[in-house]
Write a protein that holds these residues in place. Sequence first.
Motif, mmCIF file in Angstrom:
data_model
loop_
_atom_site.group_PDB
_atom_site.id
_atom_site.type_symbol
_atom_site.label_atom_id
_atom_site.label_comp_id
_atom_site.label_asym_id
_atom_site.label_seq_id
_atom_site.Cartn_x
_atom_site.Cartn_y
_atom_site.Cartn_z
ATOM 1 N N LEU A 1 -9.009 38.511 35.175
ATOM 2 C CA LEU A 1 -7.689 38.947 34.701
ATOM 3 C C LEU A 1 -7.626 38.967 33.174
ATOM 4 O O LEU A 1 -7.021 39.861 32.575
ATOM 5 C CB LEU A 1 -6.599 38.031 35.250
ATOM 6 N N LEU A 2 -8.252 37.973 32.545
ATOM 7 C CA LEU A 2 -8.157 37.835 31.095
ATOM 8 C C LEU A 2 -9.305 38.495 30.347
ATOM 9 O O LEU A 2 -9.298 38.535 29.108
ATOM 10 C CB LEU A 2 -8.101 36.346 30.735
ATOM 11 N N GLY A 3 -10.317 38.958 31.071
ATOM 12 C CA GLY A 3 -11.462 39.558 30.407
ATOM 13 C C GLY A 3 -12.373 38.555 29.743
ATOM 14 O O GLY A 3 -13.021 38.859 28.738
ATOM 15 N N ILE A 4 -12.430 37.343 30.296
ATOM 16 C CA ILE A 4 -13.315 36.300 29.778
ATOM 17 C C ILE A 4 -14.136 35.746 30.939
ATOM 18 O O ILE A 4 -13.924 36.106 32.101
ATOM 19 C CB ILE A 4 -12.527 35.161 29.077
ATOM 20 N N SER A 5 -15.073 34.869 30.625
ATOM 21 C CA SER A 5 -15.915 34.312 31.682
ATOM 22 C C SER A 5 -15.224 33.136 32.372
ATOM 23 O O SER A 5 -14.316 32.511 31.809
ATOM 24 C CB SER A 5 -17.246 33.831 31.092
ATOM 25 N N ALA A 6 -15.674 32.841 33.596
ATOM 26 C CA ALA A 6 -15.163 31.671 34.305
ATOM 27 C C ALA A 6 -15.454 30.401 33.510
ATOM 28 O O ALA A 6 -14.644 29.459 33.516
ATOM 29 C CB ALA A 6 -15.791 31.585 35.694
ATOM 30 N N ARG A 7 -16.588 30.385 32.822
ATOM 31 C CA ARG A 7 -16.924 29.208 32.017
ATOM 32 C C ARG A 7 -15.902 28.990 30.908
ATOM 33 O O ARG A 7 -15.494 27.860 30.637
ATOM 34 C CB ARG A 7 -18.320 29.368 31.418
ATOM 35 N N GLN A 8 -15.489 30.077 30.270
ATOM 36 C CA GLN A 8 -14.470 29.949 29.222
ATOM 37 C C GLN A 8 -13.143 29.445 29.792
ATOM 38 O O GLN A 8 -12.433 28.677 29.138
ATOM 39 C CB GLN A 8 -14.272 31.295 28.524
ATOM 40 N N VAL A 9 -12.815 29.876 30.985
ATOM 41 C CA VAL A 9 -11.604 29.367 31.640
ATOM 42 C C VAL A 9 -11.738 27.863 31.866
ATOM 43 O O VAL A 9 -10.819 27.087 31.562
ATOM 44 C CB VAL A 9 -11.370 30.083 32.984
ATOM 45 N N GLN A 10 -12.880 27.438 32.375
ATOM 46 C CA GLN A 10 -13.082 26.030 32.698
ATOM 47 C C GLN A 10 -13.070 25.139 31.461
ATOM 48 O O GLN A 10 -12.708 23.967 31.539
ATOM 49 C CB GLN A 10 -14.407 25.847 33.454
ATOM 50 N N GLU A 11 -13.464 25.689 30.331
ATOM 51 C CA GLU A 11 -13.516 24.886 29.107
ATOM 52 C C GLU A 11 -12.134 24.515 28.591
ATOM 53 O O GLU A 11 -11.995 23.566 27.823
ATOM 54 C CB GLU A 11 -14.290 25.653 28.018
ATOM 55 N N ASP A 12 -11.117 25.250 29.006
ATOM 56 C CA ASP A 12 -9.763 24.975 28.496
ATOM 57 C C ASP A 12 -8.732 25.287 29.579
ATOM 58 O O ASP A 12 -7.786 26.044 29.366
ATOM 59 C CB ASP A 12 -9.499 25.805 27.240
#
Length: 522
Positions: A394-405
């Motif tokens: 949805l945000l155009g970022i990686s799942a890892r980036q989501v998990q980091e914050d």
Amino acid sequence: MKLATAEEMRELDRQTIQEVGIPGVVLMENAGRGAAELIRRRYGPKPRRVAVLAGRGNNGGDGFVIARYLRGWGWPVEVFLFAERGRVGGDARVNLEIWLKLGGHLRDVPSEEAFEAAKDDIARAELVVDALLGTGLNSEVRGLLRGVIEFVNELGRPVVAVDIPSGLDASTGHILGVAVKADLTPTFGLAKVGQVLHPGVEFVGELEVVDIGIPPEVVRGAGLRAALLGPEELDCRPLGPRPRDSHKGTYGHLLVVAGSPGKTGAAAMASEAALRAGAGLVTLAIPLSLNPVLEVKLTEVMTEPVPEEEGTFSSKSIPRLLALLDGKTALALGPGIGTREGTKEAVFELLRKVQIPVVIDADGLNCLVGKLQVLKECKAPVVITPHPGEMGRLLGISARQVQEDRLQVARRFATEYRCVVVLKGARTVVASSDGRAFINPTGNPGMASGGTGDVLTGVIGGFLAQGVEPLEAAKLAVYLHGLAGDLVARELGEVSLVATDLLEALPWAMEEVRGAVDLSEP
């Protein structure tokens, strides 16, 4: 349970000291005494040999107070100061001087060489108290203290972390290079956000909040926006006694739009979960060719065959889907519907026209990738339930980036798109558009299997259908869903847990929560 970031905790301390007038040394005394009492309860009554590892800041000052109380109760205590003695200042200095005046033993360990010489003495302790670094840490641990933390983690002794394990970011739960892995963490004033999020939660051990004397008025005025979910944080009225003259219409009618070839299970589980959550009626809208499957699979759930294309919802489905909204009190949209272009058209039109609360999950969210403006066009209250991969798309970022914050990602999305976000995963985050966020402690790795998210969608939808406000519906559903998983894991273990087990366990989860709160008669 309210949660504070490092910055919020500093401000609470500042107000208490400077504006209320309670001296910092009093707060430190209360903190150290409370922590010492917890240590005595947990590891006593027989005295144990204790090594207190102190830094030069206020965390070390708390350690000096703990050492003083334990020594006064007859415990053999040695304090190891990992700093130059002259660099200890403020309230910590006051308590260092008290420790020395009372005859407490202090070992200066300001260098790598001194640490090497002290290792054997530290290793002789039966219990280690980590008072090295506190909540103010915001950069990676290096040098001497990094080696000390690694040594403590390898000792194999019980470890008590003072306020927070050294090396843990109090606001995010990130590990700043290396962190103490504690068995018990007495934390002061309020629990910290980083102590209940992964990976930090794995380093805290048992978390106990110690009242250090910050006035409740100061806490109430702080505008804290994060909390750990528990029965006291939930609107449990949907679980209470029902009026004797109520009927199925009293408890709402949920429309579930779900399913495609190979994904009928998602539709079935979401629908059945809504009934388990107490919805009076549930209607499943299903592509026409799949209706015979669901007619056999479902008993209490009503089905509505909808025009389709090749087994999936399409533009041909729109008139019938819109007609089915009539008389419904909530909509659950997305489990197993696929992401064909025609399906996306149907999703967009439903969201633009719907006037009742809606929960969007799975492919319903995937259909919105690149089309988030549709969420802003939706006039109805919205709850979305992405896992990290879906949120990343949805945000155009990686799942890892989501998990980091996770916490801030969920908050920002909820605020920008005026919805409730349920960011699934270990320690699910529920965020509202006003910036509040709730972290869920229930659930286990056994729930990392297909279908558990569909069950959660159904539970949220069931509560929405009953008129529960969207944020409260999401909080209650997330907590109960995780608790149901925990109850199953206790009986069957985590490895064998499957999504349909949650359907069977939901009533028991509700009963456990009912027993923890006071639900008045209707």
